[in-house]
Scaffold this motif. Sequence first.
Motif, mmCIF file in Angstrom:
data_model
loop_
_atom_site.group_PDB
_atom_site.id
_atom_site.type_symbol
_atom_site.label_atom_id
_atom_site.label_comp_id
_atom_site.label_asym_id
_atom_site.label_seq_id
_atom_site.Cartn_x
_atom_site.Cartn_y
_atom_site.Cartn_z
ATOM 1 N N GLY A 45 9.027 -10.883 -3.294
ATOM 2 C CA GLY A 45 8.278 -9.673 -2.982
ATOM 3 C C GLY A 45 8.981 -8.886 -1.891
ATOM 4 N N PHE B 210 1.352 -10.607 -0.662
ATOM 5 C CA PHE B 210 2.395 -11.444 -1.250
ATOM 6 C C PHE B 210 2.165 -12.929 -0.961
ATOM 7 C CE2 PHE B 210 5.135 -7.503 -1.114
ATOM 8 C CZ PHE B 210 5.253 -7.389 -2.493
ATOM 9 N N THR C 149 4.870 -14.837 -6.452
ATOM 10 C CA THR C 149 5.840 -14.545 -5.394
ATOM 11 C C THR C 149 6.144 -15.817 -4.615
ATOM 12 O OG1 THR C 149 5.094 -12.251 -5.184
ATOM 13 C CG2 THR C 149 6.279 -13.174 -3.310
#
Length: 299
Positions: A149, A195, A201
């Motif tokens: 991310g 994230f 992620t």
Amino acid sequence: MSVLVNKQSKIIVQGFTGTEGTFHATQMIEYGTQVVGGVTPGKGGQQHLDRPVFNTVADAVKQTGADVSIIFVPPAFASDAIIEAAEAGIGLIICITEGIPVQDMIKVKHYLTGTSSRLIGPNCPGVITADECKVGIMPGFIFKKGRIGIVSKSGTLTYEAADQVAKAGLGISTAIGIGGDPIIGTTTKEAVELFMNDDDTDAIVMIGEIGGSMEAEAARWVKENGTKPVVGFIAGQTAPPGRRMGHAGAIVGGADDTAAAKMKILRECGISVADSPADIGKTMAEIIAMKAAKNPAKI
């Protein structure tokens, strides 16, 4: 799962028939983004790019079920456009417009606190979930699908980071350009939290710049709550005190606003700091390799 936008997101464009709105809506559609219509007051009932045009955001939401809006309107009207989108129930509002007066953004920030809408920007490149949905002005081909991310104040450094990550053999889950103005909708810390909570992620690139305290706040949050590795970069390492560099929010107002001070805080909080944007991908690849060696079943 993805952060903020995905294949199912239904996007409208405020300022749809203008030059900027037309150009970037075309690019978004070509990327595969589900652009369901747009808003240009006085042009409701027309078709543009084979999509319907509406006079108001409320009309667009009622007819299309849109849940995301991207704003390409002049600075003098942008704050009203943001508030109109929130009033219509749009969950995610992405404002590309730069040069919005600070007084207008103070009004917007206050209004949004009483709503469920999230604002990205203003003065930002937007949000992209690689190979799924592009809501912004970024060059989509740079963003290769993966599990890293990106949160960034800078548009161009967002693209550079994505390119460096791709060259390192990794890819991007979602990239969020939060904008470089003094008052923005979503902070660095808030984007990092998204994230950290995203199952798709594995690690995060956090790009900041001189001025303000958002990077320090995010770093301290990561130290206390982080469960994934973070690579940080701070732009403006050669900026002289008191001079604005590029973004309205990028001005050193005190000792803690300098790039050196922020990089020190990031390191103290356990974040791996890249000294150059050219090192972002390499630094991330090294961290992922170390993580894989320790926990091969989780990579």
